[in-house]
Design a protein around this motif. Structure first.
Motif, short mmCIF file in Angstrom:
data_model
loop_
_atom_site.label_atom_id
_atom_site.label_comp_id
_atom_site.label_asym_id
_atom_site.label_seq_id
_atom_site.Cartn_x
_atom_site.Cartn_y
_atom_site.Cartn_z
N LYS A 164 -9.52 2.99 6.65
CA LYS A 164 -10.72 3.81 6.52
C LYS A 164 -11.26 3.67 5.10
CE LYS A 164 -12.46 8.58 6.78
NZ LYS A 164 -12.11 9.99 7.08
N PHE A 165 -12.57 3.45 4.99
CA PHE A 165 -13.24 3.26 3.71
C PHE A 165 -14.21 4.42 3.50
CE2 PHE A 165 -11.96 -0.75 5.42
CZ PHE A 165 -11.62 -1.57 4.36
N THR A 166 -14.02 5.15 2.40
CA THR A 166 -14.88 6.29 2.09
C THR A 166 -15.53 6.06 0.73
OG1 THR A 166 -13.38 7.77 3.28
CG2 THR A 166 -15.01 8.79 1.82
N ASN A 167 -16.86 6.10 0.69
CA ASN A 167 -17.59 5.86 -0.56
C ASN A 167 -17.44 7.05 -1.49
OD1 ASN A 167 -20.20 5.83 -2.33
ND2 ASN A 167 -20.01 3.76 -1.49
N ILE A 168 -17.01 6.79 -2.72
CA ILE A 168 -16.75 7.88 -3.66
C ILE A 168 -18.03 8.51 -4.18
CG2 ILE A 168 -14.53 6.90 -4.37
CD1 ILE A 168 -15.86 5.81 -6.87
N VAL A 169 -19.18 7.85 -3.97
CA VAL A 169 -20.45 8.37 -4.47
C VAL A 169 -21.10 9.28 -3.43
CG1 VAL A 169 -22.75 7.78 -5.31
CG2 VAL A 169 -20.79 6.35 -5.94
N ASP A 170 -21.27 8.79 -2.19
CA ASP A 170 -22.02 9.55 -1.20
C ASP A 170 -21.19 9.97 0.02
OD1 ASP A 170 -21.73 7.19 0.25
OD2 ASP A 170 -23.77 6.51 -0.16
N GLN A 171 -19.89 9.62 0.01
CA GLN A 171 -18.95 10.01 1.08
C GLN A 171 -19.24 9.37 2.43
OE1 GLN A 171 -16.03 11.95 0.41
NE2 GLN A 171 -16.80 11.25 -1.57
N HIS A 172 -20.11 8.36 2.48
CA HIS A 172 -20.22 7.57 3.71
C HIS A 172 -18.85 6.99 4.03
CE1 HIS A 172 -24.42 7.98 4.31
NE2 HIS A 172 -24.81 7.22 3.30
N ALA A 173 -18.51 6.90 5.32
CA ALA A 173 -17.18 6.42 5.68
C ALA A 173 -17.26 5.57 6.95
CB ALA A 173 -16.23 7.60 5.90
N ILE B 299 0.86 -1.18 0.00
CA ILE B 299 0.00 0.00 0.00
C ILE B 299 0.90 1.23 0.00
CG2 ILE B 299 -1.72 1.30 1.31
CD1 ILE B 299 -2.66 -1.42 2.46
N GLN B 300 0.76 2.04 -1.02
CA GLN B 300 1.62 3.21 -1.18
C GLN B 300 0.87 4.52 -0.96
OE1 GLN B 300 4.72 2.70 -1.53
NE2 GLN B 300 5.02 0.73 -2.54
N GLY B 301 -0.39 4.44 -0.60
CA GLY B 301 -1.23 5.61 -0.42
C GLY B 301 -2.67 5.18 -0.57
N PRO B 302 -3.62 6.12 -0.64
CA PRO B 302 -5.02 5.73 -0.83
C PRO B 302 -5.18 4.91 -2.11
CG PRO B 302 -4.85 8.05 -0.26
CD PRO B 302 -3.45 7.57 -0.52
N PHE B 303 -6.04 3.89 -2.04
CA PHE B 303 -6.29 3.06 -3.23
C PHE B 303 -7.78 2.79 -3.35
CE2 PHE B 303 -5.48 0.19 0.29
CZ PHE B 303 -6.37 -0.86 0.12
N GLN B 304 -8.19 2.41 -4.56
CA GLN B 304 -9.60 2.17 -4.83
C GLN B 304 -9.96 0.70 -4.66
OE1 GLN B 304 -10.34 5.78 -4.85
NE2 GLN B 304 -12.08 4.60 -5.63
N VAL C 178 -9.78 3.64 -0.03
CA VAL C 178 -9.27 3.04 1.20
C VAL C 178 -8.00 3.76 1.62
CG1 VAL C 178 -8.52 0.91 2.32
CG2 VAL C 178 -10.22 0.81 0.46
N ASP C 179 -8.00 4.27 2.83
CA ASP C 179 -6.82 4.89 3.42
C ASP C 179 -6.28 3.97 4.51
OD1 ASP C 179 -6.51 7.85 2.43
OD2 ASP C 179 -8.66 7.56 2.75
N CYS C 180 -4.96 3.94 4.65
CA CYS C 180 -4.31 3.09 5.64
C CYS C 180 -3.25 3.93 6.35
CB CYS C 180 -3.68 1.88 4.96
SG CYS C 180 -2.90 0.70 6.08
#
Length: 259
Positions: A158-167, A130-135, A141-143
């Motif tokens: 951390k998981f952030t939805n790209i459509v509605d920003q739910h996390a 993992i080198q940074g945020p990935f899809q 997904v952030d680590c």
């Protein structure tokens, strides 16, 4: 579409019952099983990315059998401690017999620890640093590294939805998070947080995970919509009412939630 999070295990590094222990919680876990806890692991199902596990501990084979699965393609790894990676050898063996390759995502230092100890795993598992945020489908997904007390450090996702920003976030092994480490955890829809004891009696410098009372104080700052505690020791008895806030609870094997 939401992600379904299935808790296959919510125990600490020893699981419940602890083999040497005859406390009320361990004895109950051996009989009716309300408090039986396999090592912490979650299964994620989402239309946009399919199926993913977080961690692969020593109970992985039993957890797969209980879920009725014969193979898993991808796993995210939080850190290289035994209770989070001990199932990798069995996963690799399944890959070998089925003529398939698994994919494991982890931070570079975690991959280094695993492959130094078990270099042969690379024949069956592709370890992706993992080198940074990935899809992952519709999710970013952030680590990031988190303090793990006497046990050094682990990583949270951390998981952030790209459509509605739910996390939502999975932070199973942490204590004494710094301000920088806490920053991604503010205002989540769901926080999965490791808490081993209700009130841990041991000196702070010897500990590695928040206790429930400390976690409740942390939640007042972070203000997630919902919190589920995992990585639970034999100190916690699910038959007892701990008077937790309405939006806070203990995860248990078989629990499913959607985000």
């Amino acid at each position: 579409m939401p992600t379904t999070i299935s808790f296959w295990g919510t125990g600490d590094s020893m699981g419940v019952p602890r083999i040497y222990c005859s406390c009320d919680v361990c004895e109950e876990a051996r009989t009716s099983g309300v408090n039986r806890r396999r090592r912490s692991l979650v299964h994620l199902q989402d239309e946009s990315f399919g199926t993913v596990l977080i961690d692969c501990g020593p109970d992985w084979r039993e957890q797969m059998e209980q879920a009725g699965l014969r193979f898993i393609d991808r796993i995210l790894i939080t850190h290289a401690h035994f209770d989070h990676i001990a199932g990798l050898a069995e996963w690799a063996d399944a890959c070998r017999w089925l003529g398939r390759k698994g994919t494991a995502f982890a931070m570079p230092d975690v991959i280094g620890e695993i492959t130094n100890r078990f270099p042969w795993l690379c024949r069956q598992i592709d370890f992706i640093p993992i080198q940074g945020p990935f899809q992952l489908g519709d999710w970013t997904v952030d680590c990031w590294r988190v303090n793990h007390g006497k046990n050094g450090y682990a990583y949270a996702f951390k998981f952030t939805n790209i459509v509605d920003q739910h996390a939502w976030a999975y932070c199973s092994d942490s204590i004494a998070l710094t301000e920088e480490q806490r920053e991604p955890l503010y205002g989540l829809d769901l926080l999965v947080l490791g808490t081993s004891f209700y009130e841990e009696p041991f000196p702070f410098e010897t500990r590695s995970v928040y206790d429930v009372k400390e976690a409740l104080e942390l939640l007042q700052e972070l203000q997630p919509g919902r919190t589920l505690f995992t990585h639970i020791s034999h100190d916690i008895d699910r038959r007892r009412d701990y008077a937790l806030p309405q939006q806070v609870g203990f995860a248990y094997g078989g629990l499913q939630v959607q985000v």
